[in-house]
Design a protein around this motif. Structure first.
Motif, PDB file in Angstrom:
ATOM      1  N   GLY A 105       0.793  -1.228   0.000  1.00 19.09           N
ATOM      2  CA  GLY A 105       0.000   0.000   0.000  1.00 19.09           C
ATOM      3  C   GLY A 105       0.819   1.269   0.000  1.00 19.09           C
ATOM      4  N   ASP A 106       0.428   2.218   0.851  1.00 19.33           N
ATOM      5  CA  ASP A 106       0.981   3.565   0.839  1.00 19.33           C
ATOM      6  C   ASP A 106       2.506   3.559   0.973  1.00 19.33           C
ATOM      7  OD1 ASP A 106       0.176   6.305   0.664  1.00 19.33           O
ATOM      8  OD2 ASP A 106       0.835   6.563   2.739  1.00 19.33           O
ATOM      9  N   GLY A 107       3.178   4.169  -0.004  1.00 21.91           N
ATOM     10  CA  GLY A 107       4.633   4.292   0.048  1.00 21.91           C
ATOM     11  C   GLY A 107       5.396   3.048  -0.383  1.00 21.91           C
ATOM     12  N   GLN A 108       4.680   1.982  -0.789  1.00 23.28           N
ATOM     13  CA  GLN A 108       5.340   0.743  -1.197  1.00 23.28           C
ATOM     14  C   GLN A 108       5.139   0.502  -2.695  1.00 23.28           C
ATOM     15  OE1 GLN A 108       7.179  -0.306   1.085  1.00 23.28           O
ATOM     16  NE2 GLN A 108       6.197   0.747   2.796  1.00 23.28           N
ATOM     17  N   PRO A 109       6.069  -0.239  -3.332  1.00 20.55           N
ATOM     18  CA  PRO A 109       5.975  -0.432  -4.784  1.00 20.55           C
ATOM     19  C   PRO A 109       5.049  -1.575  -5.195  1.00 20.55           C
ATOM     20  CG  PRO A 109       7.982  -1.446  -3.949  1.00 20.55           C
ATOM     21  CD  PRO A 109       7.314  -0.807  -2.766  1.00 20.55           C
ATOM     22  N   ILE A 110       4.273  -2.093  -4.246  1.00 19.13           N
ATOM     23  CA  ILE A 110       3.446  -3.266  -4.536  1.00 19.13           C
ATOM     24  C   ILE A 110       2.207  -3.259  -3.637  1.00 19.13           C
ATOM     25  CG2 ILE A 110       4.778  -4.676  -2.890  1.00 19.13           C
ATOM     26  CD1 ILE A 110       4.304  -7.110  -4.692  1.00 19.13           C
ATOM     27  N   GLY A 111       1.123  -3.820  -4.157  1.00 20.25           N
ATOM     28  CA  GLY A 111      -0.099  -4.004  -3.383  1.00 20.25           C
ATOM     29  C   GLY A 111      -0.786  -5.281  -3.839  1.00 20.25           C
ATOM     30  N   ARG A 112      -1.802  -5.710  -3.083  1.00 20.55           N
ATOM     31  CA  ARG A 112      -2.612  -6.889  -3.428  1.00 20.55           C
ATOM     32  C   ARG A 112      -1.816  -8.197  -3.404  1.00 20.55           C
ATOM     33  NH1 ARG A 112      -7.559  -6.967  -5.748  1.00 20.55           N
ATOM     34  NH2 ARG A 112      -6.960  -8.257  -7.534  1.00 20.55           N
ATOM     35  N   TYR A 113      -0.651  -8.180  -2.800  1.00 26.10           N
ATOM     36  CA  TYR A 113       0.107  -9.421  -2.596  1.00 26.10           C
ATOM     37  C   TYR A 113       0.264  -9.717  -1.106  1.00 26.10           C
ATOM     38  CZ  TYR A 113       1.299 -10.573  -7.393  1.00 26.10           C
ATOM     39  OH  TYR A 113       1.223 -10.979  -8.715  1.00 26.10           O
ATOM     40  N   ASP A 114      -0.470  -8.983  -0.270  1.00 23.47           N
ATOM     41  CA  ASP A 114      -0.308  -9.117   1.177  1.00 23.47           C
ATOM     42  C   ASP A 114      -0.680 -10.505   1.678  1.00 23.47           C
ATOM     43  OD1 ASP A 114      -2.873  -8.416   0.294  1.00 23.47           O
ATOM     44  OD2 ASP A 114      -3.452  -7.547   2.211  1.00 23.47           O
ATOM     45  N   ASP A 115      -1.887 -10.972   1.279  1.00 22.51           N
ATOM     46  CA  ASP A 115      -2.333 -12.287   1.734  1.00 22.51           C
ATOM     47  C   ASP A 115      -1.510 -13.402   1.087  1.00 22.51           C
ATOM     48  OD1 ASP A 115      -3.465 -11.579  -0.721  1.00 22.51           O
ATOM     49  OD2 ASP A 115      -5.541 -11.937  -0.099  1.00 22.51           O
ATOM     50  N   MET A 116      -1.111 -13.187  -0.172  1.00 21.52           N
ATOM     51  CA  MET A 116      -0.312 -14.227  -0.841  1.00 21.52           C
ATOM     52  C   MET A 116       1.064 -14.370  -0.199  1.00 21.52           C
ATOM     53  SD  MET A 116      -1.450 -14.052  -4.784  1.00 21.52           S
ATOM     54  CE  MET A 116      -1.691 -12.298  -4.918  1.00 21.52           C
ATOM     55  N   TRP A 117       1.670 -13.231   0.161  1.00 22.78           N
ATOM     56  CA  TRP A 117       2.961 -13.286   0.853  1.00 22.78           C
ATOM     57  C   TRP A 117       2.819 -14.071   2.157  1.00 22.78           C
ATOM     58  CZ3 TRP A 117       7.903 -12.425  -0.243  1.00 22.78           C
ATOM     59  CH2 TRP A 117       8.809 -12.389   0.815  1.00 22.78           C
ATOM     60  N   ALA A 118       1.782 -13.733   2.927  1.00 24.46           N
ATOM     61  CA  ALA A 118       1.544 -14.445   4.186  1.00 24.46           C
ATOM     62  C   ALA A 118       1.313 -15.930   3.919  1.00 24.46           C
ATOM     63  CB  ALA A 118       0.342 -13.837   4.915  1.00 24.46           C
ATOM     64  N   GLY A 119       0.605 -16.241   2.838  1.00 23.55           N
ATOM     65  CA  GLY A 119       0.313 -17.640   2.506  1.00 23.55           C
ATOM     66  C   GLY A 119       1.559 -18.426   2.158  1.00 23.55           C
ATOM     67  N   TRP A 120       2.455 -17.815   1.375  1.00 21.77           N
ATOM     68  CA  TRP A 120       3.687 -18.525   1.008  1.00 21.77           C
ATOM     69  C   TRP A 120       4.573 -18.759   2.236  1.00 21.77           C
ATOM     70  CZ3 TRP A 120       4.160 -14.417  -3.361  1.00 21.77           C
ATOM     71  CH2 TRP A 120       3.276 -14.743  -4.393  1.00 21.77           C
ATOM     72  N   CYS A 121       4.710 -17.720   3.057  1.00 17.86           N
ATOM     73  CA  CYS A 121       5.520 -17.869   4.283  1.00 17.86           C
ATOM     74  C   CYS A 121       4.904 -18.928   5.198  1.00 17.86           C
ATOM     75  CB  CYS A 121       5.609 -16.539   5.043  1.00 17.86           C
ATOM     76  SG  CYS A 121       6.541 -15.249   4.182  1.00 17.86           S
ATOM     77  N   THR A 122       3.595 -18.842   5.377  1.00 22.39           N
ATOM     78  CA  THR A 122       2.894 -19.768   6.267  1.00 22.39           C
ATOM     79  C   THR A 122       3.017 -21.210   5.777  1.00 22.39           C
ATOM     80  OG1 THR A 122       1.334 -18.097   7.026  1.00 22.39           O
ATOM     81  CG2 THR A 122       0.587 -20.378   7.129  1.00 22.39           C
ATOM     82  N   LYS A 123       2.886 -21.399   4.463  1.00 18.54           N
ATOM     83  CA  LYS A 123       2.919 -22.771   3.927  1.00 18.54           C
ATOM     84  C   LYS A 123       4.295 -23.400   4.110  1.00 18.54           C
ATOM     85  CE  LYS A 123       0.847 -26.259   1.936  1.00 18.54           C
ATOM     86  NZ  LYS A 123       1.897 -27.240   1.839  1.00 18.54           N
ATOM     87  N   VAL A 124       5.338 -22.634   3.864  1.00 18.35           N
ATOM     88  CA  VAL A 124       6.702 -23.145   4.063  1.00 18.35           C
ATOM     89  C   VAL A 124       6.908 -23.540   5.531  1.00 18.35           C
ATOM     90  CG1 VAL A 124       9.118 -22.356   4.154  1.00 18.35           C
ATOM     91  CG2 VAL A 124       7.761 -21.971   2.096  1.00 18.35           C
ATOM     92  N   ILE A 125       6.373 -22.719   6.436  1.00 23.81           N
ATOM     93  CA  ILE A 125       6.569 -22.965   7.872  1.00 23.81           C
ATOM     94  C   ILE A 125       5.689 -24.123   8.357  1.00 23.81           C
ATOM     95  CG2 ILE A 125       6.264 -21.947  10.176  1.00 23.81           C
ATOM     96  CD1 ILE A 125       7.210 -19.262   8.916  1.00 23.81           C
ATOM     97  N   THR A 126       4.438 -24.206   7.891  1.00 23.57           N
ATOM     98  CA  THR A 126       3.598 -25.348   8.300  1.00 23.57           C
ATOM     99  C   THR A 126       4.197 -26.655   7.789  1.00 23.57           C
ATOM    100  OG1 THR A 126       2.130 -24.983   6.390  1.00 23.57           O
ATOM    101  CG2 THR A 126       1.402 -24.102   8.508  1.00 23.57           C
ATOM    102  N   ASP A 127       4.734 -26.637   6.567  1.00 19.63           N
ATOM    103  CA  ASP A 127       5.395 -27.844   6.044  1.00 19.63           C
ATOM    104  C   ASP A 127       6.561 -28.255   6.938  1.00 19.63           C
ATOM    105  OD1 ASP A 127       3.647 -27.916   3.927  1.00 19.63           O
ATOM    106  OD2 ASP A 127       5.109 -27.336   2.390  1.00 19.63           O
ATOM    107  N   HIS A 128       7.353 -27.281   7.343  1.00 18.62           N
ATOM    108  CA  HIS A 128       8.536 -27.554   8.176  1.00 18.62           C
ATOM    109  C   HIS A 128       8.140 -28.090   9.553  1.00 18.62           C
ATOM    110  CE1 HIS A 128      12.568 -27.041   9.862  1.00 18.62           C
ATOM    111  NE2 HIS A 128      12.016 -26.375  10.865  1.00 18.62           N
ATOM    112  N   LEU A 129       7.054 -27.532  10.118  1.00 19.31           N
ATOM    113  CA  LEU A 129       6.655 -27.892  11.482  1.00 19.31           C
ATOM    114  C   LEU A 129       5.660 -29.061  11.539  1.00 19.31           C
ATOM    115  CD1 LEU A 129       6.265 -24.325  13.065  1.00 19.31           C
ATOM    116  CD2 LEU A 129       8.197 -25.907  13.306  1.00 19.31           C
ATOM    117  N   GLY A 130       5.295 -29.610  10.370  1.00 18.50           N
ATOM    118  CA  GLY A 130       4.386 -30.758  10.347  1.00 18.50           C
ATOM    119  C   GLY A 130       2.939 -30.401  10.617  1.00 18.50           C
ATOM    120  N   LEU A 131       2.510 -29.211  10.154  1.00 16.86           N
ATOM    121  CA  LEU A 131       1.123 -28.761  10.327  1.00 16.86           C
ATOM    122  C   LEU A 131       0.405 -28.786   8.982  1.00 16.86           C
ATOM    123  CD1 LEU A 131       1.953 -25.663  12.567  1.00 16.86           C
ATOM    124  CD2 LEU A 131       1.177 -27.916  13.352  1.00 16.86           C
TER     125      LEU A 131
END
Length: 350
Positions: free
Chosen positions: A218-244
């Protein structure tokens, strides 16, 4: 179930809650007001809620407030941080109650809770989808040693009517509507990424909360509408690692309003290019054995974002800094049992 908060980011009056009243009224709402903090947001009578605006966020987090996006629905993750409940459900203010094929109103919350309370099957795919649902089971050939499944960290719901498309797809399919109701819940297999949408999403805050950072958008950043996707990619890598596990499918909500594809294109165009580097990065991320908590995993991920994605664009160095700040702020507001939270105050309650 007094263990769930509903988090809603908004810039407008929350009249849409009237439709959700039968389902949402028993729960506590955390409303994160984006944009001008002087504007008054009207909430219908009878809801139990706290409302945080930008002034509140600055007061509570101090200098660490820089990690919370402004003028973007990514600000919702502040609500995840200040919640004290085990589960979070987050929804957008243009999402209404959908109907199932029989014409009955869908209780989205009830289905999300069912998804989160039953195990996932990330290590071996079941061709009858969720084996824990009524009328289903593990099919012939499914290893008995894996039938206990894994704890479910995320329940990702879908939408009828306006599909969640990117701007180029919106532009070529302006009239397309999703009318297909698929009565299924699937576990996303280990090692498989997915595009997470934040407008109908529930998760176990205790299992995965610190990974649900919606980034700098959003404001002051070069990108928008990738907020949930970023969280999803980070979360998926971590759930895979932790067995969730992560589930997707039911429940559906009714997405009422298509956003402007030309505005969306301006927000997304960097992301559309960068995504071609981001996906291989997340597909190849390896987290060390010592990363045994979500926080440790996330800080390791921030380090790798800086080392590998910093070369793609300087924005990712800034994002890596914010990922670290986010974890510091999370730990301040959510100290380990026995410690005392050091906040600068509380929000306006109602």
């Amino acid at each position: 179930m007094d263990e769930l908060d509903i988090v809603i980011p908004t810039i407008r009056n929350l009249d849409f809650l009237e439709m959700w009243r039968p389902f949402f009224q028993p729960y506590h709402l955390i409303i994160v007001q984006d944009g001008d903090p002087k504007k008054t947001i009207r909430v219908p009578e009878g809801f139990d809620y706290e409302l945080y605006n930008r002034d509140d966020i600055n007061r509570i987090l101090g200098p660490k407030a820089s990690c919370i996006s402004f003028k973007d629905s990514a600000c919702r993750c502040f609500g995840y941080m200040v919640s004290k409940k085990k589960y979070i459900y987050t929804i957008d203010d243009d999402c209404f109650v959908a109907k199932d094929p029989s014409g009955k109103d869908i209780n989205a919350l009830e289905q999300h809770i069912k998804n989160l309370l039953s195990p996932s099957t990330p290590f071996f795919f079941n061709t009858l989808y969720d084996p824990y649902r009524d009328g289903a089971d593990f099919v012939r050939g499914y290893p008995f040693s894996l039938r206990e499944g894994a704890p479910t960290a995320v329940s990702h719901g879908l939408w009828l009517n306006i599909p969640d498309y990117d701007a180029p797809t919106q532009l070529v399919k302006p009239l397309e509507r999703n009318t297909r109701y698929v009565d299924a819940v699937l576990t996303i297999p280990k090692g498989t990424l997915f595009p997470m949408c934040g407008m109908n999403l529930a998760f176990d805050r205790e299992l995965i909360g610190p990974a649900m950072y919606f980034g700098l958008m959003g404001d002051g950043q070069p990108i928008g509408r990738y907020d949930d996707m970023w969280a999803g990619w980070c979360t998926k890598v971590i759930t895979d690692h932790l067995g969730l596990g992560v589930k997707t499918g039911l429940p559906y909500i009714w997405h009422s309003k298509a956003s402007n594809p030309f505005v969306n294109l301006k927000k997304e165009y960097n992301g559309i290019f960068w995504q071609e580097e981001l996906i291989p990065f997340f597909q190849s991320v390896a987290l060390p054995k010592e990363a045994t908590t979500v926080q440790k995993c996330y800080l390791e991920l921030a380090k790798q974002v800086r080392a590998k994605l910093g070369k793609v664009d300087g924005y990712f160095n800034k994002l890596a800094d914010s990922m670290v700040t986010w974890i510091e702020a999370w730990d301040e507001l959510n100290p380990p049992n026995g410690a005392v939270a050091t906040t600068n105050g509380t929000a306006k309650s109602k």
